[in-house]
Design an enzyme around this catalytic site. Structure first.
Site, PDB file in Angstrom:
ATOM      1  N   LYS A  79       9.298  -8.471 -16.562  1.00 42.69           N
ATOM      2  CA  LYS A  79       9.472  -7.072 -16.131  1.00 42.69           C
ATOM      3  C   LYS A  79      10.908  -6.854 -15.661  1.00 42.69           C
ATOM      4  O   LYS A  79      11.470  -7.686 -14.975  1.00 42.69           O
ATOM      5  CB  LYS A  79       8.511  -6.802 -14.977  1.00 42.69           C
ATOM      6  CG  LYS A  79       8.633  -5.432 -14.355  1.00 42.69           C
ATOM      7  CD  LYS A  79       7.538  -5.149 -13.328  1.00 42.69           C
ATOM      8  CE  LYS A  79       7.872  -5.629 -11.949  1.00 42.69           C
ATOM      9  NZ  LYS A  79       6.922  -5.161 -10.935  1.00 42.69           N
ATOM     10  N   ARG A 118      17.114  -0.682 -10.687  1.00 45.68           N
ATOM     11  CA  ARG A 118      17.144  -0.477  -9.229  1.00 45.68           C
ATOM     12  C   ARG A 118      17.611   0.922  -8.841  1.00 45.68           C
ATOM     13  O   ARG A 118      17.378   1.374  -7.735  1.00 45.68           O
ATOM     14  CB  ARG A 118      18.069  -1.504  -8.573  1.00 45.68           C
ATOM     15  CG  ARG A 118      17.478  -2.869  -8.526  1.00 45.68           C
ATOM     16  CD  ARG A 118      16.584  -3.020  -7.307  1.00 45.68           C
ATOM     17  NE  ARG A 118      15.580  -4.047  -7.557  1.00 45.68           N
ATOM     18  CZ  ARG A 118      14.399  -4.094  -6.964  1.00 45.68           C
ATOM     19  NH1 ARG A 118      14.055  -3.174  -6.098  1.00 45.68           N
ATOM     20  NH2 ARG A 118      13.557  -5.045  -7.234  1.00 45.68           N
ATOM     21  N   ASP A 120      -1.838  -8.330  -9.266  1.00 49.11           N
ATOM     22  CA  ASP A 120      -0.571  -7.962  -8.625  1.00 49.11           C
ATOM     23  C   ASP A 120      -0.794  -7.741  -7.128  1.00 49.11           C
ATOM     24  O   ASP A 120      -1.936  -7.612  -6.689  1.00 49.11           O
ATOM     25  CB  ASP A 120       0.007  -6.690  -9.274  1.00 49.11           C
ATOM     26  CG  ASP A 120       1.530  -6.599  -9.135  1.00 49.11           C
ATOM     27  OD1 ASP A 120       2.140  -7.494  -8.509  1.00 49.11           O
ATOM     28  OD2 ASP A 120       2.111  -5.633  -9.654  1.00 49.11           O
TER      29      ASP A 120
END
Ligand code: R5P
Length: 291
Positions: free
Chosen positions: A186, A190, A213
């Site tokens: 992944k 940012r 997750d």
């Protein structure tokens, strides 16, 4: 044991299992918006405070700090702070110049107001606890309970983490289900927050997949992961997560991507919070020597 409005139900279950008295803190908001908490009775010995920094995170963070101070002031000799959901845990480094290390600020604050020991549940990065706390601490893992929920559905399946950093959860879940595990690669921009997933070399064709997750917030990560494995021929996709923040529309997005069932714990109350973390918290308390 002391609980606040952010974790009543969970605290009650932990207290019941331990046979402890549960004291519910009184709460109100001053007319100007400031939070107020008060213990209705004196306490003594060692006291466990259960308080999730669930949404609204900023208010609940401040409430946690003043609650710890209230518990100390009401006579506790030792305060064990249990924070089922530790907000700000994902900001664990300065990804961009000028950013704070927010998790450090939260943990240092909890310690500085008087916590003598600290337990959280499935923190984003366990090394944050070692890095920012000097008091005894533990990361309680509810993965055995989450994985067991899917036991009958995962014959010859694959457990996947949506990224390399989350692979430890997948490894634990796969061990319990006795199946293979892997992770997807992944990349998160940012600045824009956009997430892209590129398939890793996992063979999911014709097999059930369980994606594990720590957090579901917008649902973007899980939606992309599920689409990716379904495109690769996965038979069906299930999702287990610890903290269901579920920003508006997240569940629709996830089910819309083809996921058959998504299940979370009760660290943050939600419509999918079917697994209680009380057993994981009690395991952590016992491992730290509290009976
Ligand atoms: C990020 O590194 C976390 O482990 C989760 O994958 C992420 O926070 C999920 O967020 P969202 O549901 O918004 O994609």
């Amino acid at each position: 044991m002391v609980a606040s409005s952010s974790s009543y139900g969970l605290a009650a279950r932990v207290a019941r299992k331990l046979g402890w008295r549960l004291v519910i803190a009184e709460e109100k908001k001053f007319p100007d918006g400031e939070a107020y908490v008060k213990l209705p009775s004196k306490v003594g010995g060692y006291v466990i405070v259960v308080h999730s920094i669930a949404p609204p995170q900023d208010t609940n963070f401040l409430k946690l700090l003043i609650l710890i101070d209230a518990v100390k002031g009401a006579g506790a000799d030792e305060v064990i702070v249990v924070v089922p959901y530790l907000a700000y845990a994902r900001q664990d480094k300065r990804f961009l110049e000028g950013e704070p290390v927010s998790v450090g600020v939260v943990l240092k604050s909890v310690e500085s107001v008087g916590a003598d020991a600290f337990i959280t549940v499935d923190v984003h990065s366990p090394k944050s606890l070692d890095e920012w706390l000097s008091i005894p601490h533990a990361n309680a893992m509810p993965i055995p309970e989450l994985a067991s929920y899917f036991k009958l559905l995962m014959k010859d399946g694959v457990v996947l983490a949506p990224d390399k950093g989350a692979v430890e959860r997948a490894r634990i879940a796969a061990g319990i289900l006795r199946v293979e595990y892997d992770y997807l690669e992944k990349f998160r921009d940012r600045v824009t927050g956009e997430v892209k997933i590129t398939p890793k070399s996992v063979d999911v064709k014709g097999r059930p997949v369980l994606i594990v997750d720590d957090i579901i917030s917008t649902g973007g990560t899980i939606t992309l992961a599920s689409k990716t494995v379904l495109e690769q021929g996965a038979k069906e996709v299930y999702v287990a997560c610890t903290h269901a923040l579920l920003v508006s529309g997240a569940l629709d997005k996830i089910y819309g991507s083809g996921v058959k069932e998504v299940v979370a714990t009760d660290t943050v109350p939600s419509p999918i919070s079917k697994i209680c973390v009380a057993p994981a918290i009690i395991r952590a308390l016992k491992e730290m020597g509290y009976k």
